[in-house]
Write an enzyme that holds these catalytic residues in place. Structure first.
Site, PDB file in Angstrom:
ATOM      1  N   CYS A  41       0.853  -1.189   0.000  1.00 18.50           N
ATOM      2  CA  CYS A  41       0.000   0.000   0.000  1.00 18.50           C
ATOM      3  C   CYS A  41       0.888   1.238   0.000  1.00 18.50           C
ATOM      4  O   CYS A  41       2.025   1.192   0.479  1.00 18.50           O
ATOM      5  CB  CYS A  41      -0.891  -0.039   1.238  1.00 18.50           C
ATOM      6  SG  CYS A  41      -1.808   1.473   1.590  1.00 18.50           S
ATOM      7  N   THR A  43       0.624   3.671   1.941  1.00 16.52           N
ATOM      8  CA  THR A  43       0.951   3.952   3.336  1.00 16.52           C
ATOM      9  C   THR A  43       2.168   3.155   3.783  1.00 16.52           C
ATOM     10  O   THR A  43       3.005   3.650   4.545  1.00 16.52           O
ATOM     11  CB  THR A  43      -0.250   3.647   4.240  1.00 16.52           C
ATOM     12  OG1 THR A  43      -1.364   4.426   3.803  1.00 16.52           O
ATOM     13  CG2 THR A  43       0.058   3.972   5.690  1.00 16.52           C
ATOM     14  N   HIS A  46       5.239   5.022   2.528  1.00 19.33           N
ATOM     15  CA  HIS A  46       5.485   6.223   3.333  1.00 19.33           C
ATOM     16  C   HIS A  46       6.056   5.865   4.699  1.00 19.33           C
ATOM     17  O   HIS A  46       6.994   6.508   5.191  1.00 19.33           O
ATOM     18  CB  HIS A  46       4.186   7.015   3.514  1.00 19.33           C
ATOM     19  CG  HIS A  46       3.798   7.838   2.324  1.00 19.33           C
ATOM     20  ND1 HIS A  46       4.585   8.853   1.841  1.00 19.33           N
ATOM     21  CD2 HIS A  46       2.694   7.798   1.528  1.00 19.33           C
ATOM     22  CE1 HIS A  46       3.989   9.417   0.800  1.00 19.33           C
ATOM     23  NE2 HIS A  46       2.848   8.782   0.587  1.00 19.33           N
ATOM     24  N   CYS A  98     -11.679  -0.468  19.624  1.00 18.92           N
ATOM     25  CA  CYS A  98     -12.064  -0.862  20.978  1.00 18.92           C
ATOM     26  C   CYS A  98     -13.428  -1.525  21.020  1.00 18.92           C
ATOM     27  O   CYS A  98     -13.677  -2.404  21.844  1.00 18.92           O
ATOM     28  CB  CYS A  98     -12.006   0.341  21.918  1.00 18.92           C
ATOM     29  SG  CYS A  98     -13.399   1.510  21.757  1.00 18.92           S
ATOM     30  N   CYS A 112     -12.357   5.276  15.836  1.00 22.13           N
ATOM     31  CA  CYS A 112     -12.338   4.884  17.251  1.00 22.13           C
ATOM     32  C   CYS A 112     -11.741   5.988  18.116  1.00 22.13           C
ATOM     33  O   CYS A 112     -10.646   6.497  17.852  1.00 22.13           O
ATOM     34  CB  CYS A 112     -11.532   3.597  17.418  1.00 22.13           C
ATOM     35  SG  CYS A 112     -11.382   3.028  19.124  1.00 22.13           S
TER      36      CYS A 112
END
Length: 351
Positions: A41, A43, A46, A98, A112
């Protein structure tokens, strides 16, 4: 099953190695899975390059990776009660929220309110260890049954497909809408399919190079940013009115300014690309044309919703896979991902 496994370890930004590490044990409501395929990905790149210091990851050394598919090889206490058995084929996603805060209760677990708090929230491959390894442990909230007709390589692209569906839903696409998409990378191309699934009549991909060629090959209308003003081109394609919805999937300042300028009066832009620099926007049109700009983070329930579309071919994840590497060649895989001349769209790594 051996007691050790191979794992990608980022010792510090841009310093990678493959290490032998102990196979983790699943805890309460967790499973241990044999990872068969992971997908790189943006991400991940990065993070490996150190672009989010102190955030993703909180510290080095770190194992990235959050797009994966494989099969369950062990169950932690409680996992069987949720219907999971050894041998089940699964695809994973990253947010282990959570489940108790207001946002989680309302179904927005991607937001979250306990994000990053140890013991309450974890995001695999971001703030806790990821899946670029032979085995991975995931909470039962973060795995989804993979249909027999979907390969492990395709399964590793289900998570980004869910993100594409989420941004399309955030765009509030209505039947018959014209949708423009800025950025013809993997998320942008998947968002094109998602827009059609949500009812778009026309989808226009805005980009350049081989990725735009792929968009055309997939049947989308295209606007080449190298050929002139993309805003003018989209407006010309829409009779001067603009797009009903724009999905911003590039995450650079220029494309967001284009996206907002492409909108029809009363239009809505949903943004999933994450800029690493601030963006200056002209706000007059936002007010006078009643435009909307909304963010779109990861997915929130779309893994289950997108799976049938992957299985029936309406979400064309397999068409985006351009390269495959073994885990031991991850450094070469990442270099290929970073090289725009490589022709890479989605790169699969097989541990």
């Amino acid at each position: 099953m051996t007691q050790t496994m191979q794992s990608l370890v980022v010792r510090e930004p841009n310093v990678l190695e493959i290490r032998d590490r102990p196979v983790p044990e699943p805890g309460h409501n967790e499973v241990l899975a044999r990872v068969r395929s992971t997908s790189i990905c943006g991400t991940d790149a990065h993070l490996i390059h150190g672009d989010y210091p102190g955030f993703w990851p909180p510290a080095f050394p770190f194992t990235p990776g959050h797009e994966w598919a494989g099969e369950i090889v062990a169950l932690g206490p409680g996992a069987e009660a949720f219907g999971w058995t050894i041998g089940d084929r699964v695809a994973g996603t990253s947010h282990n929220a959570c489940g108790a805060c207001q946002k989680c209760v309302e179904g927005q677990y991607n937001l979250c309110e306990n994000y990053g708090k140890p013991g309450l929230h974890a995001q695999y491959g971001h703030n806790v260890q990821g899946c670029d390894a032979t085995y991975v442990v995931h909470d039962v909230k973060c795995i989804f049954r993979l249909p027999d007709s979907v390969s492990f390589d395709q399964g590793a692209v289900v998570d980004p497909a869910s993100i594409a569906l989420h941004v399309a839903r955030r765009g509030n696409i209505k039947a018959g809408d014209t949708v423009a998409i800025t950025g013809a990378g993997a998320i942008g191309l998947l968002a094109g399919d998602a827009a059609l699934i949500c009812g778009a009549a026309r989808v226009v991909l805005v980009g350049r190079g081989y990725r735009l060629e792929k968009a055309a090959a997939m049947g989308f209308e295209t606007v080449d940013t190298n050929a002139g003003d993309p805003v003018a081109a989209v407006r010309e394609l829409t009779g001067g009115l603009g797009a009903d919805v724009v999905l911003e999937c590039a995450g650079v300042p220029e494309t967001l300014t284009w996206a907002m300028a492409m909108l029809r009066r009363g239009g809505r832009c949903a943004m999933v690309g994450i800029p690493t620099a601030d963006v200056a926007l002209r706000l007059q049109a936002l007010v006078l044309d009643e435009l909307e700009l909304v963010g779109s983070r990861a997915s929130a329930g779309e893994m289950r919703r997108v799976m049938p579309f992957v299985a029936n071919g309406r979400m064309r994840v397999g068409e985006l896979i351009t390269h495959r590497f073994p885990l031991t060649d991850y450094e070469k895989a990442l270099a290929t991902f970073d090289d725009r001349a490589s022709g890479a769209i989605k790169i699969i790594v097989n541990p």
